[in-house]
Design a protein around this motif. Structure first.
Motif, PDB file in Angstrom:
ATOM      1  N   PRO A 265      -7.405   0.877  -8.982  1.00 32.64           N
ATOM      2  CA  PRO A 265      -7.236  -0.530  -8.545  1.00 32.64           C
ATOM      3  C   PRO A 265      -6.304  -1.329  -9.444  1.00 32.64           C
ATOM      4  CG  PRO A 265      -9.563   0.057  -8.824  1.00 32.64           C
ATOM      5  CD  PRO A 265      -8.762   1.173  -9.418  1.00 32.64           C
ATOM      6  N   ILE A 266      -5.414  -2.053  -8.825  1.00 29.39           N
ATOM      7  CA  ILE A 266      -4.581  -2.998  -9.566  1.00 29.39           C
ATOM      8  C   ILE A 266      -4.619  -4.355  -8.855  1.00 29.39           C
ATOM      9  CG2 ILE A 266      -2.989  -1.297 -10.555  1.00 29.39           C
ATOM     10  CD1 ILE A 266      -0.955  -2.230  -8.365  1.00 29.39           C
TER      11      ILE A 266
ATOM     12  N   TYR B 240      -2.120   9.344   3.010  1.00 32.55           N
ATOM     13  CA  TYR B 240      -3.160   8.467   2.470  1.00 32.55           C
ATOM     14  C   TYR B 240      -4.459   9.237   2.384  1.00 32.55           C
ATOM     15  CZ  TYR B 240      -4.640   3.883   1.011  1.00 32.55           C
ATOM     16  OH  TYR B 240      -5.058   2.821   0.245  1.00 32.55           O
TER      17      TYR B 240
ATOM     18  N   LEU C 224      -1.148  -0.413  -3.987  1.00 32.06           N
ATOM     19  CA  LEU C 224      -2.548  -0.850  -3.917  1.00 32.06           C
ATOM     20  C   LEU C 224      -3.344   0.346  -3.446  1.00 32.06           C
ATOM     21  CD1 LEU C 224      -3.058  -4.272  -2.139  1.00 32.06           C
ATOM     22  CD2 LEU C 224      -3.411  -3.718  -4.543  1.00 32.06           C
ATOM     23  N   ASN C 225      -4.244   0.813  -4.289  1.00 30.96           N
ATOM     24  CA  ASN C 225      -4.914   2.065  -4.011  1.00 30.96           C
ATOM     25  C   ASN C 225      -6.325   2.012  -4.581  1.00 30.96           C
ATOM     26  OD1 ASN C 225      -5.785   4.708  -4.049  1.00 30.96           O
ATOM     27  ND2 ASN C 225      -4.114   5.469  -5.338  1.00 30.96           N
ATOM     28  N   PRO C 226      -7.340   2.214  -3.749  1.00 29.44           N
ATOM     29  CA  PRO C 226      -8.723   2.107  -4.220  1.00 29.44           C
ATOM     30  C   PRO C 226      -9.063   3.045  -5.384  1.00 29.44           C
ATOM     31  CG  PRO C 226      -8.650   2.120  -1.836  1.00 29.44           C
ATOM     32  CD  PRO C 226      -7.265   2.437  -2.300  1.00 29.44           C
ATOM     33  N   ASP C 227      -8.344   4.169  -5.519  1.00 30.06           N
ATOM     34  CA  ASP C 227      -8.629   5.101  -6.617  1.00 30.06           C
ATOM     35  C   ASP C 227      -8.181   4.565  -7.964  1.00 30.06           C
ATOM     36  OD1 ASP C 227      -9.668   6.881  -4.872  1.00 30.06           O
ATOM     37  OD2 ASP C 227      -7.805   8.042  -4.644  1.00 30.06           O
TER      38      ASP C 227
ATOM     39  N   PRO D 279     -14.191   2.272  -0.105  1.00 26.96           N
ATOM     40  CA  PRO D 279     -12.913   1.741  -0.596  1.00 26.96           C
ATOM     41  C   PRO D 279     -12.500   0.479   0.170  1.00 26.96           C
ATOM     42  CG  PRO D 279     -12.752   4.101  -0.209  1.00 26.96           C
ATOM     43  CD  PRO D 279     -14.093   3.670   0.296  1.00 26.96           C
ATOM     44  N   THR D 280     -12.122  -0.543  -0.585  1.00 30.13           N
ATOM     45  CA  THR D 280     -11.798  -1.837   0.015  1.00 30.13           C
ATOM     46  C   THR D 280     -10.581  -2.430  -0.667  1.00 30.13           C
ATOM     47  OG1 THR D 280     -14.157  -2.194   0.362  1.00 30.13           O
ATOM     48  CG2 THR D 280     -12.742  -4.131   0.565  1.00 30.13           C
ATOM     49  N   ILE D 281      -9.754  -3.094   0.126  1.00 27.97           N
ATOM     50  CA  ILE D 281      -8.616  -3.829  -0.423  1.00 27.97           C
ATOM     51  C   ILE D 281      -8.795  -5.297  -0.061  1.00 27.97           C
ATOM     52  CG2 ILE D 281      -6.138  -4.268  -0.065  1.00 27.97           C
ATOM     53  CD1 ILE D 281      -5.702  -1.262   0.005  1.00 27.97           C
TER      54      ILE D 281
ATOM     55  N   LYS E 135     -12.129  -5.747  -9.830  1.00 29.20           N
ATOM     56  CA  LYS E 135     -12.276  -4.323 -10.121  1.00 29.20           C
ATOM     57  C   LYS E 135     -11.869  -3.472  -8.924  1.00 29.20           C
ATOM     58  CE  LYS E 135     -16.050  -5.058 -13.371  1.00 29.20           C
ATOM     59  NZ  LYS E 135     -17.437  -4.706 -13.704  1.00 29.20           N
ATOM     60  N   ILE E 136     -11.490  -4.132  -7.838  1.00 22.51           N
ATOM     61  CA  ILE E 136     -11.014  -3.385  -6.665  1.00 22.51           C
ATOM     62  C   ILE E 136      -9.591  -3.855  -6.367  1.00 22.51           C
ATOM     63  CG2 ILE E 136     -13.336  -2.986  -5.740  1.00 22.51           C
ATOM     64  CD1 ILE E 136     -12.878  -5.247  -3.757  1.00 22.51           C
ATOM     65  N   PRO E 137      -8.836  -3.058  -5.586  1.00 21.05           N
ATOM     66  CA  PRO E 137      -7.439  -3.446  -5.320  1.00 21.05           C
ATOM     67  C   PRO E 137      -7.359  -4.824  -4.669  1.00 21.05           C
ATOM     68  CG  PRO E 137      -7.922  -1.279  -4.382  1.00 21.05           C
ATOM     69  CD  PRO E 137      -9.199  -1.806  -4.905  1.00 21.05           C
ATOM     70  N   TRP E 138      -6.437  -5.596  -5.154  1.00 20.10           N
ATOM     71  CA  TRP E 138      -6.375  -7.018  -4.743  1.00 20.10           C
ATOM     72  C   TRP E 138      -4.927  -7.448  -4.683  1.00 20.10           C
ATOM     73  CZ3 TRP E 138      -4.314 -11.441  -6.763  1.00 20.10           C
ATOM     74  CH2 TRP E 138      -4.885 -12.668  -6.410  1.00 20.10           C
TER      75      TRP E 138
ATOM     76  N   ASP F 167      -7.737   8.340   1.287  1.00 16.93           N
ATOM     77  CA  ASP F 167      -9.033   7.813   1.705  1.00 16.93           C
ATOM     78  C   ASP F 167      -9.196   7.861   3.220  1.00 16.93           C
ATOM     79  OD1 ASP F 167     -10.314   6.970  -0.767  1.00 16.93           O
ATOM     80  OD2 ASP F 167      -8.587   5.625  -0.944  1.00 16.93           O
TER      81      ASP F 167
ATOM     82  N   VAL G 111       0.821  -1.210   0.000  1.00 16.30           N
ATOM     83  CA  VAL G 111       0.000   0.000   0.000  1.00 16.30           C
ATOM     84  C   VAL G 111       0.859   1.267   0.000  1.00 16.30           C
ATOM     85  CG1 VAL G 111      -1.987  -1.136   1.086  1.00 16.30           C
ATOM     86  CG2 VAL G 111      -0.318   0.050   2.524  1.00 16.30           C
TER      87      VAL G 111
ATOM     88  N   MET H 159      -0.150   5.773   7.510  1.00 16.10           N
ATOM     89  CA  MET H 159       0.096   6.711   6.413  1.00 16.10           C
ATOM     90  C   MET H 159      -0.975   7.807   6.389  1.00 16.10           C
ATOM     91  SD  MET H 159       1.366   3.958   3.596  1.00 16.10           S
ATOM     92  CE  MET H 159       1.220   4.985   2.159  1.00 16.10           C
TER      93      MET H 159
END
Lengths: 404, 313
Positions: free
Chosen positions: A218-219, B95, A213-216, B41-43, B64-67, B97, A85, B89
Motif C-alpha cells: 500500500p502507498i 492483476y 496503487l496495489n493492495p499488496d 483488498p481495498t483501494i 495502511k491501505i492503498p489510497w 488480486d 493502478v 488488467m
C-alpha cells in the motif's frame, strides 16, 4: 528506463494502407496500442476518435474498457484512477473540453501519470466556434504535459503510438498531448500506412508501472504537501521534463527501424542558407513549406522550421537553427491577450535573447477560429518581414487575415 | 450475512494513530468503522477535504491501505477509472488480486455540491464501488462555509446568523434519496454511535453488485461549536431527533427504517440536538424562535414521510 525492444523493419506486405481522417487515424493507433482504459467525453472535432474506438469495442476488436464519462473533468480524473493502478490509458478532447480538464491536467502531470491525450485543436469560446486554432492547448502549455503538434494523418497515427512509449519511459513518466488541427486534419482524409498490430504491441510492450496503487504494497498517492515539500515535487517534475528529448530520440530511433519514418522534435525545411525562416507548426507547417518552395523558385532564400514539440521546447536546437537567419517569421494561431507577444513568439524570442547577434522576430497571429490560412497569408507575412528588416524593427506582433 | 460481526471486529485497523484530525472529529471514527467492514483488498479514492489533508501530510500517511487523492470534485471518477482498470488488467492476466473493492470518500461539500456530477455519472455507469460521504454539514476544511448538506438554521461563515437572517435559510439536500433515485442497488444512512448498524450496512454496500452509497453523519466540534467529548453523543442525538434518521433504500425503491430509528417511539425535540452546538445558539433567542419551530415542522414532516415510504415488516 525505456524497455528496449528489438524493433525490426515491418515488411511492406504487412502494412495496411487506408484513407483515413486524422481522427480515424488516431482511433486506429489507440486500438493498436492495447489500452486498458479509455475515458472520454464527446466534443467536436474530437468525437470521431471516440466514436470509432467505441465501434472497435462493440465488435470485440480491443481489450479496452471505455468509460463514457459525464464530463471532460471526469475523463481526466478516471484516466488518473486507471493509470494509478497501472493501466495504459488514453483520452481525447478539444477546446472547451480541454479547458474543463484544466485542473486535472496538472494533477496528471504532477502525479506522474503517463496518460496520452489526443487533442483536436479548436478555438475557445466566446463566441462559440468549432474550428481550428491553438488557443486550447497553448492554454495548457504550463500544465506539465509533453506537447507534440502533428502535420498529417500519418504523423498523427505514428506520434500517438510513440507517445505511449515516451510517456511510459521510466525516466519520463509524464502525460503527453498529441495535437492535430481540428477539421483541417481531424476531418481530412489522407493516405495512412498502418502497422500490423503485433508490431505495435512489440514496440510498446506492456506498461511497467513504477509505483502502482496495489493492495499488496500500500502507498498513499496524491497527498498534501506543504511549504516544506511541495517545491521538491515540482523540481522532480522539471527534471522529468528535461529527460524528454533524450527519451524521445530513443523512441523515434526504434520507430524508424520499424517503419523508416521519424520526425524529430522539429522539421527543418530548406533552412540551411535561409535568410527568412518561417516558424510554425501543425498543418500551417505544410502550407509554409509549399510557400517556401514557390519563393525558392523565385530565388528567395526562405526556409521553414516546423516545430513538433512545444513542451519541452527545444530551445538549444532552435537557437542554433535560427541564429544564421536574418529574420524569423512566426505564424501562430493564438493570441495571448495583454501579453507583449504570443506564446510561440514569446518562446522563440526567449530562446534567441542570449545570442550576440539575434535574427529579427516578426510574430503573426493568424487563423483564429478556423479563419483560413492560405499561402497568400504566409506570403503577406514574409513581405512584411522583409519591410521590417529594411526598417530595422518589427512590431511585437500583428494579426493577419482579419478585417480591421 | 455470511460474515459474523465478531469476525469483522477483528479486522486490522486501516487508519493509524498520529493523524492530524481535530480532537473529537468523527471522521476518523467513521473511517475505522468502515475498516472493520472491509472484506479484502481495498483501494480508497478520496476527495479533497479535512480527512484527506489531515491524514496524508507528506511525508507521512495514516493510511495502511492503498489510497489516492486527485481533486475535490472527482473521487467518483477516479474510482471509476481504478475499478475499470483493475477489472481489465485482471482479464489480461496483469492483476494478481482476484477482487479489489474500490471505495470513494468525500465530505458533504465534495459530495452534495462540487462532486455531485462525477458521483451521479459513476452511479449511472454502474461501476461497482462504494461511495461514502462523511457529512459534517459544511465546508469545515476551508473554515466552516455552508454547503448543500448544511441544515437550515446552521450558522456558518457564509450563512451567518444576524438580525435579518437565522443562519442557513434553505433546507438540506436529500442526498441519499437523490442518489438512490439512480436505482442503484443500495443506499443507506449511518451514524458512528450505532456502530453495529454502521458496519453491517457498510459490508452490505460492499457486497451488492453495483454502486452503493453510505451517508454518515460526522460531528465536527470546530464547526459545530460543540465540545469534543460530545461528538458520539451528538451522532446519537442526530438520529433520535430525526435530523439524520437511519434507513436503507434497496434498488432505489424499497425503503427500510433501520432498528435504531425504528425503535424510537417518537422523535426527541430538535432542541436536544441543537443546544449543545454553538452553531444553533441564535435559534434559542426570541428573534429566531419561529424559525426553530419551522425547522421542527420540517423535520416532523420528513420523518412522517420517511416512515410512510418504509416497508412495514
Amino acid at each position: 528506463m525505456s524497455k528496449v525492444t528489438s524493433a525490426k523493419r515491418v515488411p511492406a506486405e504487412q502494412i495496411t494502407i487506408e484513407g483515413l481522417t486524422g481522427d480515424a487515424a488516431i482511433a486506429h493507433a489507440l486500438k493498436q496500442c492495447d489500452l486498458d482504459v479509455l475515458a472520454a467525453y464527446p466534443i467536436t472535432p474530437q468525437t470521431i476518435i471516440v466514436e470509432d474506438f467505441q465501434k472497435f469495442v462493440a465488435n470485440g476488436e480491443v481489450d479496452t474498457r471505455v468509460i463514457p464519462v459525464e464530463s471532460e473533468h471526469s475523463a481526466m480524473s478516471a484516466c488518473i484512477g486507471a493509470s494509478a493502478v497501472g493501466g495504459r490509458v488514453g483520452t481525447a478532447t478539444a477546446s472547451a473540453g480541454l479547458a474543463l480538464m484544466w485542473e486535472i491536467l496538472y494533477c496528471a502531470a504532477s502525479m506522474r501519470m503517463p496518460i496520452v491525450l489526443n487533442v483536436a485543436n479548436r478555438a475557445l469560446s466566446a463566441p462559440i466556434n468549432i474550428h481550428n486554432d491553438w488557443s486550447d492547448s497553448y492554454g495548457a502549455r504550463d500544465s506539465g504535459f509533453i506537447q507534440i503538434y502533428t502535420q498529417s494523418c500519418q504523423e498523427a497515427y505514428d506520434t500517438t503510438i510513440m507517445a505511449f512509449k515516451l510517456a511510459e519511459d521510466h525516466d519520463v513518466l509524464l502525460p503527453a498531448m498529441v495535437c492535430i488541427d481540428g477539421f483541417i486534419l481531424s476531418h481530412n482524409v489522407e493516405r495512412v500506412e498502418m502497422l500490423p498490430t503485433e508490431a505495435v504491441h512489440d514496440f510498446l510492450g506492456t506498461r511497467e508501472p513504477v509505483l502502482p496503487l496495489n493492495p499488496d504494497d500500500p502507498i498513499t498517492m496524491g497527498p498534501l504537501a506543504l511549504t516544506d515539500y511541495y517545491f521538491e515535487f515540482k523540481e522532480q517534475q522539471d527534471e522529468a521534463m528535461k529527460n524528454v528529448p533524450k527519451a524521445f530520440k530513443k523512441v523515434e530511433e526504434e520507430f524508424e527501424k520499424m517503419t523508416g519514418r521519424s520526425y524529430g522534435m522539429y522539421e527543418e525545411y530548406k533552412t540551411e542558407d535561409a535568410e527568412i525562416i518561417i516558424l510554425t507548426h501543425s498543418t500551417t507547417g505544410g502550407t509554409a513549406k509549399a510557400v517556401a518552395d514557390t519563393l525558392r523558385e523565385k530565388g528567395e532564400k526562405v526556409g521553414v522550421l516546423r516545430l513538433r514539440m512545444f513542451r519541452p521546447f527545444p530551445t538549444e536546437e532552435i537557437r542554433e537553427i535560427l541564429a544564421g537567419a536574418k529574420a524569423v517569421a512566426v505564424f501562430e494561431k493564438c493570441r495571448s491577450f495583454g501579453a507583449a507577444s504570443n506564446p510561440l513568439a514569446l518562446e522563440v524570442r526567449t530562446a534567441l535573447y542570449d545570442l550576440d547577434e539575434r535574427p529579427m522576430v516578426a510574430d503573426f497571429v493568424v487563423g483564429l477560429g478556423g479563419r483560413d490560412v492560405p499561402p497568400t497569408t504566409i506570403v503577406d507575412g514574409i513581405r512584411k518581414t522583409e519591410e521590417y528588416l529594411e526598417k530595422g524593427e518589427a512590431p511585437l506582433y500583428e494579426t493577419l487575415g482579419v478585417r480591421k | 450475512m455470511a460474515t459474523k460481526l465478531k469476525d469483522m471486529l477483528e479486522t486490522d485497523e486501516i487508519l493509524s494513530s498520529g493523524h492530524r484530525m481535530c480532537a473529537g472529529c468523527a471522521a476518523p471514527v467513521i473511517v475505522r468503522l468502515m475498516g472493520q467492514a472491509l472484506r479484502g483488498p481495498t483501494i480508497v479514492c478520496e476527495a479533497t477535504g479535512c480527512l484527506e489533508v489531515a491524514t496524508t501530510i507528506y511525508p507521512y500517511t495514516a493510511w495502511k491501505i492503498p489510497w489516492i487523492h486527485v481533486a475535490f470534485e472527482n473521487a467518483s471518477a477516479v474510482a471509476s477509472g481504478a475499478f475499470e482498470a483493475i477489472e481489465v488488467m485482471r482479464e489480461k492476466g496483469r492483476y494478481k488480486d482476484e477482487h479489489v473493492d474500490v471505495v470513494a470518500i468525500g465530505g458533504d461539500g465534495g459530495t452534495f455540491d462540487i462532486g455531485f456530477g462525477s458521483l451521479s455519472g459513476a452511479l449511472e455507469r454502474d461501476h461497482d464501488f462504494v461511495y461514502m460521504v462523511y457529512d459534517n454539514g459544511a465546508y469545515q476544511n476551508t473554515g466552516i462555509q455552508r454547503s448543500g448538506g448544511t441544515f437550515p438554521g446552521q450558522e456558518t461563515t457564509t450563512s451567518w446568523a444576524g438580525s435579518e437572517l437565522p443562519g442557513k435559510t434553505q433546507r438540506k439536500k436529500p442526498i441519499t434519496e437523490i442518489v438512490a433515485a439512480h436505482k442503484i442497488p443500495y443506499a443507506a444512512t449511518v451514524s458512528p454511535y450505532y456502530w453495529r448498524d454502521f458496519i453491517k450496512k457498510f459490508r452490505k454496500a460492499l457486497e451488492v453488485d453495483g454502486p452503493a452509497f453510505i451517508h454518515a453523519i460526522s460531528p465536527c466540534p470546530r464547526g459545530w461549536r460543540s465540545e469534543s467529548s460530545k461528538s458520539i453523543e451528538l451522532s446519537k442525538l442526530a438520529v433520535e431527533t430525526g435530523m439524520h434518521p437511519l434507513y436503507e433504500i434497496v434498488n432505489g425503491e424499497e425503503y427500510n427504517l433501520s432498528t435504531p430509528s425504528k425503535r424510537l417511539k417518537e422523535l426527541k425535540p430538535i432542541e436536544e440536538y441543537m443546544k449543545p452546538q454553538g452553531q444553533f445558539k441564535h435559534l434559542f433567542t426570541d428573534r429566531w424562535e419561529d424559525f426553530r419551530e419551522q425547522i421542527q415542522e420540517w423535520v416532523n414532516e420528513d420523518w412522517e414521510l420517511l416512515k410512510k415510504k418504509c416497508t412495514e415488516e
